[in-house]
Every structure is written in structure tokens, then in C-alpha cells.
Design an enzyme around this catalytic site. Structure first.
Site, PDB file in Angstrom:
ATOM      1  N   GLY A 465       0.837  -1.186   0.000  1.00 57.30           N
ATOM      2  CA  GLY A 465       0.000   0.000   0.000  1.00 57.30           C
ATOM      3  C   GLY A 465       0.873   1.237   0.000  1.00 57.30           C
ATOM      4  O   GLY A 465       0.385   2.366   0.014  1.00 57.30           O
ATOM      5  N   GLY A 507      12.767  -0.410   1.037  1.00 55.15           N
ATOM      6  CA  GLY A 507      12.287  -1.000  -0.213  1.00 55.15           C
ATOM      7  C   GLY A 507      12.690  -0.202  -1.436  1.00 55.15           C
ATOM      8  O   GLY A 507      13.375  -0.710  -2.334  1.00 55.15           O
ATOM      9  N   ARG A 583      15.540  12.757  -1.914  1.00 58.73           N
ATOM     10  CA  ARG A 583      14.676  13.082  -3.051  1.00 58.73           C
ATOM     11  C   ARG A 583      13.379  12.283  -2.939  1.00 58.73           C
ATOM     12  O   ARG A 583      13.401  11.077  -2.681  1.00 58.73           O
ATOM     13  CB  ARG A 583      15.398  12.729  -4.347  1.00 58.73           C
ATOM     14  CG  ARG A 583      14.667  13.221  -5.574  1.00 58.73           C
ATOM     15  CD  ARG A 583      15.394  12.744  -6.821  1.00 58.73           C
ATOM     16  NE  ARG A 583      16.425  13.678  -7.238  1.00 58.73           N
ATOM     17  CZ  ARG A 583      17.469  13.316  -7.991  1.00 58.73           C
ATOM     18  NH1 ARG A 583      17.621  12.067  -8.353  1.00 58.73           N
ATOM     19  NH2 ARG A 583      18.353  14.214  -8.368  1.00 58.73           N
ATOM     20  N   PRO A 587       5.562  12.615  -4.969  1.00 63.23           N
ATOM     21  CA  PRO A 587       4.983  13.400  -3.868  1.00 63.23           C
ATOM     22  C   PRO A 587       3.621  12.889  -3.406  1.00 63.23           C
ATOM     23  O   PRO A 587       3.311  12.954  -2.217  1.00 63.23           O
ATOM     24  CB  PRO A 587       4.872  14.803  -4.473  1.00 63.23           C
ATOM     25  CG  PRO A 587       5.980  14.847  -5.493  1.00 63.23           C
ATOM     26  CD  PRO A 587       6.034  13.459  -6.074  1.00 63.23           C
ATOM     27  N   GLN A 593       2.491   8.295   2.797  1.00 58.88           N
ATOM     28  CA  GLN A 593       3.327   7.583   3.762  1.00 58.88           C
ATOM     29  C   GLN A 593       3.591   8.433   4.996  1.00 58.88           C
ATOM     30  O   GLN A 593       3.525   7.956   6.132  1.00 58.88           O
ATOM     31  CB  GLN A 593       4.674   7.209   3.129  1.00 58.88           C
ATOM     32  CG  GLN A 593       4.585   6.042   2.186  1.00 58.88           C
ATOM     33  CD  GLN A 593       4.170   4.794   2.927  1.00 58.88           C
ATOM     34  OE1 GLN A 593       4.896   4.276   3.744  1.00 58.88           O
ATOM     35  NE2 GLN A 593       2.966   4.340   2.666  1.00 58.88           N
ATOM     36  N   LYS A 656      15.756   8.542   0.670  1.00 57.70           N
ATOM     37  CA  LYS A 656      16.131   8.083   2.012  1.00 57.70           C
ATOM     38  C   LYS A 656      15.156   7.092   2.641  1.00 57.70           C
ATOM     39  O   LYS A 656      15.471   6.515   3.683  1.00 57.70           O
ATOM     40  CB  LYS A 656      16.275   9.292   2.941  1.00 57.70           C
ATOM     41  CG  LYS A 656      17.546  10.114   2.700  1.00 57.70           C
ATOM     42  CD  LYS A 656      17.682  11.189   3.750  1.00 57.70           C
ATOM     43  CE  LYS A 656      19.073  11.806   3.745  1.00 57.70           C
ATOM     44  NZ  LYS A 656      19.178  12.864   4.776  1.00 57.70           N
ATOM     45  N   GLY A 659       8.808   5.328   4.853  1.00 55.74           N
ATOM     46  CA  GLY A 659       7.714   4.547   5.442  1.00 55.74           C
ATOM     47  C   GLY A 659       7.591   4.695   6.936  1.00 55.74           C
ATOM     48  O   GLY A 659       6.517   4.539   7.495  1.00 55.74           O
ATOM     49  N   GLU A 660       8.704   4.985   7.594  1.00 57.38           N
ATOM     50  CA  GLU A 660       8.678   4.913   9.049  1.00 57.38           C
ATOM     51  C   GLU A 660       8.947   6.222   9.772  1.00 57.38           C
ATOM     52  O   GLU A 660       8.532   6.409  10.914  1.00 57.38           O
ATOM     53  CB  GLU A 660       9.660   3.819   9.508  1.00 57.38           C
ATOM     54  CG  GLU A 660       9.074   2.452   9.213  1.00 57.38           C
ATOM     55  CD  GLU A 660      10.083   1.320   9.157  1.00 57.38           C
ATOM     56  OE1 GLU A 660      10.115   0.527  10.090  1.00 57.38           O
ATOM     57  OE2 GLU A 660      10.830   1.232   8.165  1.00 57.38           O
TER      58      GLU A 660
HETATM   59 MO1  MOS Z   1       8.806  -2.015   9.055  1.00 60.90          MO
HETATM   60  S1  MOS Z   1       8.447  -2.378  11.062  1.00 60.90           S
HETATM   61  O1  MOS Z   1      10.506  -2.199   9.023  1.00 60.90           O
HETATM   62  O2  MOS Z   1       8.030  -3.244   8.214  1.00 60.90           O
END
Ligand code: MOS
Length: 697
Positions: A465, A507, A583, A587, A593, A656, A659-660
Site C-alpha cells: 500500500g 524497499g 529526493r 509526492p 506515507q 532516504k 515509510g517509518e
Molecule cells: Mo517495518 S516495522 O521495518 O516493516
């Protein structure tokens, strides 16, 4: 150093390529895989928190018409490798936590499987269990390393000496709660064991990585990789809970082997997920700070106590961000674990950085208040020239710019030392920093081929997603120097080249690097006018991996909190984040995210809390009726912005990972805003009314 891609498609905002399929409901998820004549599983779970299964009476279950198999610890196949205690399903009669898998029923329908699972009678020799996390336990131990392979403890300089001599010191204990990942799509597996030849297993599994998933199943069942195919084109969220398989994947595989030739489906219920698909450990964080009157830190220390299950150790790396975040000549981090009779904890969005940016970022706010220094300025004063832990220069670090731009966008300058009152509401503003390491996994491979007059990139990557279906074509197009419209990608299948897990915000960095290598090789080999079938492959180029720099994404989050003076009700009408994330590839998906992470951080601050009943040894609120998650109505204005950051060191895209970082620091910013509004300092998450009311007077 890496030749950066010339961005053309990169930086644009094409719509999600999988969007229409999802909106129309035709994107196929693991449980919906169309297969011939499926059978359905329902697990049997332990109803004691510790002990041993002494007998299982399956007669009533097996007597039900349509029940195909009942597997228990006494009749299940013996696994090839039982070294991973979470994966060793039905191998021993021992029960290590309530809800552990002790059996499975396979039946013609899911309803029947569930009914039959209820009819299985289990006898136990129950033993007293212990699931109480506390910092006073005398059996806390020091793990050999913390996730994934960091040093458990670090020390630089003399924290105790600095604490004894500094102009100002602070020592407080902060706590984060137990949290459970609740992706929209519950964990599910469809498994088909084809008995022909040496046997071939197909798994349609909801996973963050088809190749790591396959590797785990092969190890546990003693299969060769060419005997197993894992397929997962779409994932309805994971947040880490699908980053490694959990026990149910092994259970479904085992059930399929018991019914060769028949596809078997196993869908976890929401309630089962609270026992079996991982969670974030609660943490107890003792923070020490020492500073001079201008706020310059002379010591920063974080001593963490957290838990692990007994069947599989997971040591969350909560102290890691404290090692590098601020300049301080003395630094100490330690991790101690309590091994409890509890389910297996695991990854949840930003393991380590997320809880680890709570205690220290609240402590800084407390220090700022003590010193009478603006909390934004306190962070700026402690900006390190180089990575304090390694001494390496930063690949790029724009925390100060994030703080300044955020302050400006948010209207921070109007903030006084205390919040103000607006009718019945106490209003306050808070800030905290965000950080997440920039990672690229060592192994991934991509193919690029010219097929039917189009360019096709293949890699076994997962789109949870996050947008991989959409942004990997952008990267491929720029690496090939062709129009985005001429590029397709194929993902989510072990038939495509090996891809690393969609985890650690790595990823895009990893798969994009492999695609870039493959695409550049394609251009070099076939020029601008390829022929049908021309193909190259490329691996993440290790020679190209920079290790001279410390690479992290940074950010700053600003929160307006409103607390009802009479009831303690908390509202967050404004949440603004500014990030330096290299970069930005797309967007549109990046914003999603970042605000997703920030929303999950707000949720961690105010709503989420797995209330663990230590008498029973289980999460009491184990469903979405009682495990509260921030919803639209809880989020007012939420904005994610990013700097135009160029980083030549991280990878060919200059990206960079996003996601987190959005979930790191958010909860501290909320607590700091609530304190500014009310004067009440809550050091234990989540911030609930009961913690505020006594202080509201
Ligand atoms: Mo994330 S907790 O590295 O899938």
C-alpha cells in the site's frame, strides 16, 4: 560515488497504478486467491498461559460432516527445523503463552472449521505464568544484541560524572505501551501442496516479502527453494507485522501438506492477530540529561527495560536513536529484557526509533522548560557536526532546517512559555524531532526486458500500500531514459528476481538500486533501440554502497493540543511535520506515507494501547471495538512537508526512505503540547483522561 539519476518521471505524482483495481475490489489478496475447491483452516489456541497439553480429544470435531483433518501436537508432521520457537508449530505439547497454536482444523467451509475447532477438547497441566513487565525484576537480562544486530549497550564519556557536576540535570522514567499492528487486511495464507514429483508448494501469502517468506518456509519444512513459490501482488498493510512470517504461515503450510492437491485457506481473525502476529513491546525508559545553562548537553543516557517472549527472543533497539541524535560528550544506552510468558513480539513501524524517540524527546522538552529555553532552540543548540556514535560525517542532515521551517509554517513564534485558554479548552503547542536511518539491503536483483514493444522491470518486491507499483516504474523510466508510459513492472512473486523485505524503509532504496543497475546495463548493451526479448539483469551494487557517511532521514513535528479543562478530553486540531528525506520519488504517495506515519504516531500517543491483563496473560481489548485507533474524526489539519534535499551518497535515486520516519517523535510532540496546554506532564503512554484529570485541578 553513485551516479544520481536525472529525475524526469521521478518527482512527478502519477496516480497509483493499482488504485483502480483496489477501488473496484478486483485486486486479489491472499485470502481471495481463486483456487479450485478450497478447504478452510481454523486454528485451535491454548486457553492457558503456561503449561502443557496433556490430551486432545478430537472425536467430536472429527465427527462433524465436512471436517477433513484435525492436527494436534500429537499427530502433526515433524518439522525439519525447529530452531525458531515461533515457527515450530505443533511440535511440542508445551504452552508458552495464552493463544499459542496447539492445533488446526481443516474443513469444507470456514464456518465448519471454526465450529470444529471449538469442539476440540484440550486438557492441560497448567502452570503459574508470569507476564508482568517491570524494571524491578531480578531476572532482567542483557541480550547479546538488539534488533537487528546493534550493540546492546553503548557508553561514551562518563555520564555519572557529568550528572554530578552539570549546572542542570534531569532524570525521569517514561513508558510506552504495548501496541498491536492492525493492518486493514488481516494476515492470510492460501497454501497448495502439489504432491507430484518431489512435491511443490504454492503459497499465496499476505507478506512484506515473498522471498524472505519462502526462505523461512523452506527452512522450517526442509524444502528447496525451487520447490516453493510465494505469490503476493497486493498487501492490505503490514507495518512490520508481515515482514517476517508468523506461526500461522507454517500452520497453513502444514495443513496443506496434510491434504495434498487441495488448496487450503487460513485467514486470521482480528482477535487471533492479538496473539499470533507480533506486537510492539512495552518499554520502560529511564532518561538522564545533563546540561549547562545554555542547554548544551554534557550527558544523555537512556536505559531501557522491555520484554520478549520465551519462545523467541526479540530485543527492540529502543536506545539506538539516542546514540546519534544530539551532540553530547557523554552518552550511554542500555537494553535489558524480561523474558515473559507472553506472545512473540516483533516489528512494528520503526521498531527502535519509534519508542526510542519518546522518552528522550519528552525529556528534552522538560529540560527546555527548566532552563527557560525554547524547545526548538534547545534542539538546535545540540546539533552534532558529525555522527556522535561513529564520528562519520552525515550524508545529509537537515534537522535544523526542518525545525525552522516547521516552526515558521506552524506559527511557533507566537507560542509563550505557557499555553492559553480558549473558553473551556486549554490550548498548547509542542514539538519533537523525528529520525530514521537510511537503509539499503545488501541483496536484490531486477530484470529489465523489452517485451511487446514495452519495457518491463521484474523484481519480487512487495507493495504494502506504500506505492511500489507506482514508483518503481518511475525509477525504471528514468534509469532507462524513456517515458513512464512505456514502462511496466511485475512484482510480488518469487518467480521474479530476488527482492529484499519491504521493511526498514529500505524497499525503494534497495529495489530502485537494483532496477537502476539493470536498466543502465540494458542501455549499455542494447542502446536506444532495443529488439524484442532483449534483457538484462542487475543486482544492488555493493561496490557502490557508501559507508563513509552516516545516513539518516530527519524531521520535526509540531502539534497543537486542546484539552478540555473540565473533562480532560484531548483534541489535536493541528499536526505539521517537515522532513528531510532525500529526493521524493512521488509526492502523492510520499505524502500518504508521511501523514500515515504521523497519524499512527498520534494514535500511539492518544488512542492505541494493548491492555494486557497479567492475570490471564492476554490482551483484554483484543479487537477493534476496544483497541482504539485514530480515525479521521480524530485528525484535524495534518500536513507533511519536505525539504528539497539532495543527498549524493545514499543511492542512485537520492532517496532516504519514508515509510517509518513519520511515526517517530510524534507521540513526544503530542505529550509536549498537552503539557504546554495544561502544565500536566504525562510520562506514560497513551495520554488518557485519567492521567490528566488529577492535574487539571
Ligand atoms: Mo517495518 S516495522 O521495518 O516493516
Amino acid at each position: 560515488m553513485t551516479g544520481l539519476l536525472e529525475p524526469r518521471a521521478i518527482g512527478q505524482s502519477p496516480v497509483r497504478r493499482d488504485g483502480e483495481l483496489k477501488v473496484r475490489g478486483t485486486a486479489v489478496y491472499a485470502m481471495e486467491t481463486p483456487v479450485e475447491n478450497p478447504a478452510y483452516c481454523h486454528p485451535v489456541q491454548a486457553t492457558v498461559a503456561r503449561g502443557r497439553v496433556t490430551a486432545v480429544d478430537t472425536a467430536a470435531a472429527e465427527a462433524l460432516d465436512g471436517v477433513l483433518a484435525v492436527l494436534t501436537p500429537f499427530n502433526a508432521e515433524r518439522l525439519a527445523d525447529t530452531s525458531d520457537g515461533e515457527f515450530a508449530v505443533l511440535q511440542e505439547p508445551d504452552v508458552a503463552f495464552r493463544g499459542q497454536l496447539i492445533g488446526v482444523v481443516v474443513a469444507e467451509t470456514s464456518e465448519l472449521a471454526r465450529q470444529a475447532a471449538d469442539a476440540v477438547r484440550v486438557s492441560y497441566a497448567e502452570q503459574p505464568h508470569d507476564s508482568v513487565l517491570s524494571a524491578d525484576r531480578d531476572d532482567l537480562y542483557k541480550p547479546d544484541q538488539v534488533n537487528p544486530s546493534f550493540e546492546t549497550d553503548t557508553a561514551e564519556g562518563d555520564v555519572a560524572a557529568a550528572m554530578a557536576t552539570a549546572e542542570v540535570t534531569l532524570e525521569h522514567t517514561y513508558e510506552t505501551a504495548m501496541y498491536h499492528n492492525n493492518p486493514l487486511e488481516p494476515h492470510a495464507t492460501t497454501a497448495l501442496w502439489d504432491p507430484a514429483g518431489a512435491g511443490f508448494l504454492t503459497l499465496w501469502d499476505s507478506t512484506q516479502g515473498v522471498h524472505p517468506d519462502r526462505a523461512a518456509v523452506c527452512q522450517v519444512f526442509g524444502l528447496d527453494e525451487d520447490q516453493v513459490r510465494v505469490v503476493c501482488p497486493y498487501v492490505g498493510g503490514g507495518f512490520g507485522s508481515k515482514g517476517q512470517p508468523h506461526a500461522h504461515v507454517m500452520l497453513a503450510t502444514m495443513a496443506a501438506r496434510a491434504l495434498p492437491g487441495r488448496p487450503v485457506k487460513l485467514a486470521m481473525t482480528r482477535q487471533q492477530m492479538f496473539f499470533l502476529t507480533g506486537y510492539r513491546t512495552p518499554t520502560i525508559q529511564r532518561v538522564q540529561l545533563a546540561a549547562d545553562h545554555r542547554g548544551r548537553l554534557s550527558a544523555i543516557a537512556l536505559d531501557v527495560v522491555e520484554q520478549t517472549s520465551k519462545v523467541k527472543e526479540f530485543a527492540e533497539q529502543t536506545g539506538v536513536p539516542t546514540r546519534m541524535m544530539y551532540a553530547s560528550p557523554s552518552r550511554r544506552t542500555t537494553h535489558r529484557l524480561a523474558a515473559l510468558d507472553v506472545p512473540v513480539n516483533s516489528w512494528m513501524r520503526a521498531p527502535g526509533e519509534c519508542p526510542g524517540m519518546f522518552g528522550p524527546e519528552v525529556a528534552l522538552d522538560e529540560l527546555a522548560e527548566t532552563l527557560g529555553i525554547d524547545p526548538v532552540e534547545l534542539r538546535i543548540v545540540n546539533e552534532p557536526e558529525v555522527d556522535p556514535e561513529t564520528g562519520k560525517p552525515w550524508s545529509s542532515r537537515h534537522l535544523v532546517e526542518c525545525l525552522r521551517e516547521g516552526a515558521q509554517r506552524f506559527g511557533w513564534s507566537s507560542r509563550g512559555a505557557r499555553g492559553h485558554r480558549d473558553g473551556d479548552w486549554l490550548v498548547g503547542l509542542g514539538v519533537a524531532s523525528s529520525v530514521y536511518p537510511t537503509m539499503r539491503q545488501a541483496q536484490s536483483t531486477a530484470n529489465v526486458r523489452f517485451e511487446n514493444g514495452r519495457y518491463v522491470a521484474e523484481i519480487g518486491a512487495a507493495d504494502l500500500g506504500t506505492g511500489a507499483w507506482t514508483i518503481l516504474p518511475q525509477i525504471a523510466a528514468d534509469a532507462l531514459g524513456v517515458d513512464l508510459a512505456d514502462v511496466d513492472v511485475r512484482l510480488g512473486d518469487t518467480r521474479y528476481p530476488t527482492a529484499s523485505v519491504a521493511g526498514g524503509s529500505s524497499g525503494t532504496n534497495t529495489w530502485g538500486s537494483a532496477i537502476t543497475v539493470a536498466a543502465r546495463a540494458f542501455r549499455e548493451k542494447f542502446g536506444a533501440d532495443p529488439r524484442e526479448g532483449d534483457e538484462t539483469s542487475g543486482d544492488v551494487d555493493q561496490a557502490d554502497q557508501d559507508d563513509e557517511h552516516a545516513a539518516y532521514a530527519f524531521g520535526a513535528q509540531f502539534v497543537e493540543a486542546r484539552v478540555n479543562a473540565d473533562t480532560g478530553e484531548i483534541r489535536v486540531p493541528r499536526l505539521i511535520g517537515v522532513f528531510g528525506v532525500g529526493r521524493v520519488i512521488n509526492p502523492r504517495t510520499a505524502r500518504s506515507q508521511l501523514i500515515g506515519g504521523m497519524t499512527m504516531g498520534l494514535s500511539m500517543a492518544l488512542h492505541e494501547n494493548s491492555a494486557f491483563d497479567t492475570r490471564l496473560g492476554q490482551v483484554a481489548n483484543h479487537d477493534l471495538a476496544e483497541y482504539h485507533i485514530t480515525v479521521n474524526a480524530d485528525v484535524g489539519e495534518i500536513e507533511a512537508h519536505w525539504l528539497d534535499e539532495h543527498d549524493p551518497y545514499v543511492n542512485a535515486m537520492g532517496s532516504k526512505g519514508i515509510g517509518e520516519i513519520g511515526i517517530t517523535g510524534t507521540a513526544a510532540a503530542v505529550v509536549n503540547a498537552v503539557h504546554h496546554a495544561t502544565g500536566v506532564r504525562v510520562r506514560s503512554l497513551p495520554v488518557t483522561l485519567d492521567k490528566l484529570l488529577p492535574g487539571l485541578g
